[in-house]
Design an enzyme around this catalytic site. Structure first.
Site, PDB file in Angstrom:
ATOM      1  CG  ASP A  90       3.643  -4.679  -4.057  1.00  0.00           C
ATOM      2  OD1 ASP A  90       3.392  -5.777  -4.886  1.00  0.00           O
ATOM      3  OD2 ASP A  90       3.403  -3.688  -4.058  1.00  0.00           O
ATOM      4  CD  GLU A 159      -1.847  -4.643  -6.719  1.00  0.00           C
ATOM      5  OE1 GLU A 159      -3.249  -4.661  -6.725  1.00  0.00           O
ATOM      6  OE2 GLU A 159      -1.651  -4.907  -5.281  1.00  0.00           O
TER       7      GLU A 159
END
Length: 401
Positions: A90, A159
């Site tokens: 991400d 994250e």
């Protein structure tokens, strides 16, 4: 990078053309990953691309979903010793696309003063490392299918966000399956100016608090009838900002305190607020525990004479990996491939290594320079992904052969 200067020769000694992915496999994979707008907690197929490559090399792949996140765990071999690479697919939002040199999700090469850079969101944080780890693992197991122990990869799509359903869930999976690695290398951007100048062998902990200071709302013209919550909050903020939490150590800087958000008042200029809300955060080293910080907070609250409700969040505990076989292998691999002897550091924010260290793994971090992460025109040197892959492969050889 001048691809014309690289040639491949056949058995007769004749030069033959090479595909870009043969010349620069990590860079080409990175381009694919950047083109997928995986704004946290989205993955947009990044892990599928990586899993397909690893599975074709004999890795066992596990996909863990939940809470809006997806995680990939890939394993080759069995037993000990074990080395796991840790990353995330991400990225943070790109901001105003009009301020970028290119579309943030269209990977584009630019020449800046004679150096080729690849631009795009996630270029350095941390899809370059994702690509490098994938290429290194594939190349390593192709060359050494009967290596010692296990080599592993863990990727999450949450994250940059709140981590819900992300690495903590994957860590629980590893624990329950008796798959906790001996060593964990996090691919977060760790370097400063050049690839190879810094390795992170630990991180500070993070503790946050939401504080609502109480008062009595009223007309500012009648101070005797109100109790201004902003005044009490200001006194409390001053007390907290004056505290020297600890001295730090040879490995860690002193614990720091920062106020991060303030919300107060009705918007009218003649109303004294009855509540003042503010958020704050401590980045703490092992010399200050969460309990110690909370105790000193309570004393500061008493000195300020404020009344407040609090909500605490422990985001992660500090960790440090001591010098030993793991650190020596990593430093040697970096020096072998870059000619640079990296320094150790525990600076910066938190990483998902905080979820793996409590399992008993030794955790270190090494990735590209962090200068442009989360900013407009995020970029990475075009040569760095494949150089990084060669470092990771060398590390695998040092520990698993």
């Amino acid at each position: 990078m001048d691809e014309r200067s690289i040639a491949t020769f056949n058995a007769k000694g004749e030069a033959v053309a090479s595909k870009k992915e043969d010349l620069h496999p990590a860079l080409e994979l990175l381009k694919d990953l950047i083109s997928r707008p995986s704004i946290t907690p989205e993955d947009k197929g990044c892990q599928g691309v990586i899993a397909e490559r690893l599975a074709s090399c004999g890795f066992r792949c596990f996909c863990l979903g939940g809470s809006g996140a997806v995680n990939l765990i890939a394993v080759h071999g069995q037993g000990e010793p074990s080395l796991m690479f840790l990353g995330h697919t991400d990225v943070v939002p790109p901001g105003d696309p009009g301020k970028w040199r290119c579309d943030p999700f269209t990977p584009t090469l630019f020449d800046d003063e004679g150096v080729s850079y690849l631009y795009g969101r996630g270029a350095s944080d941390m899809k370059a490392s994702d690509a490098a780890m994938t290429v290194a693992l594939c190349d390593f197991v192709r060359k050494h299918p009967a290596h010692k122990g296990r080599c592993m990869l863990l990727l999450t799509s949450n994250e940059e966000g709140d981590s819900h359903g992300g690495t903590p869930k994957a860590a629980e999976f590893l624990k329950n399956r008796d798959m906790v690695p001996k060593w964990c290398l996090v691919g977060e951007p760790s370097c400063v100016e050049s690839l190879g100048d810094q390795v992170k062998n630990g991180r500070r902990g993070s503790l946050s608090c939401d504080i609502t200071v109480k008062g009595v709302q009223g007309h500012v013209a009648y101070p005797e009838r109100c109790d201004n919550a902003a005044h009490h909050a200001a006194a409390l903020m001053h007390e907290l900002s004056e505290i020297k939490w600890d001295e730090g150590s040879d490995s860690f800087p002193p614990t720091s305190f920062q106020i991060t958000n303030i919300r107060c008042g009705t918007g009218a200029e003649n109303v004294a607020p009855g509540e003042c809300f503010f958020m704050c955060n401590w980045r703490f080293n092992p010399l200050s525990t969460p309990q110690m910080i909370k105790e000193r907070f309570e004393k500061a609250l008493e000195r300020s004479k404020a009344s407040a409700d609090t909500v605490w969040r422990l985001n992660g505990l500090p960790f440090e990996t001591q010098k030993g076989e793991f650190s020596e292998a990593l430093l040697s691999a970096v020096k072998n491939k870059t000619g640079i002897s990296p320094r150790f550091s525990t600076s910066g924010g938190t990483s998902d290594g905080r979820f793996i260290a409590p399992l008993g793994s030794e955790v270190m971090e090494f990735g590209p320079p962090a200068l442009s992460i989360h900013g407009i025109n995020e970029r990475v040197k075009a040569e760095d992904p494949d150089l990084l892959a060669s470092i990771y492969e060398d590390l695998l050889s040092k520990l698993l052969l």
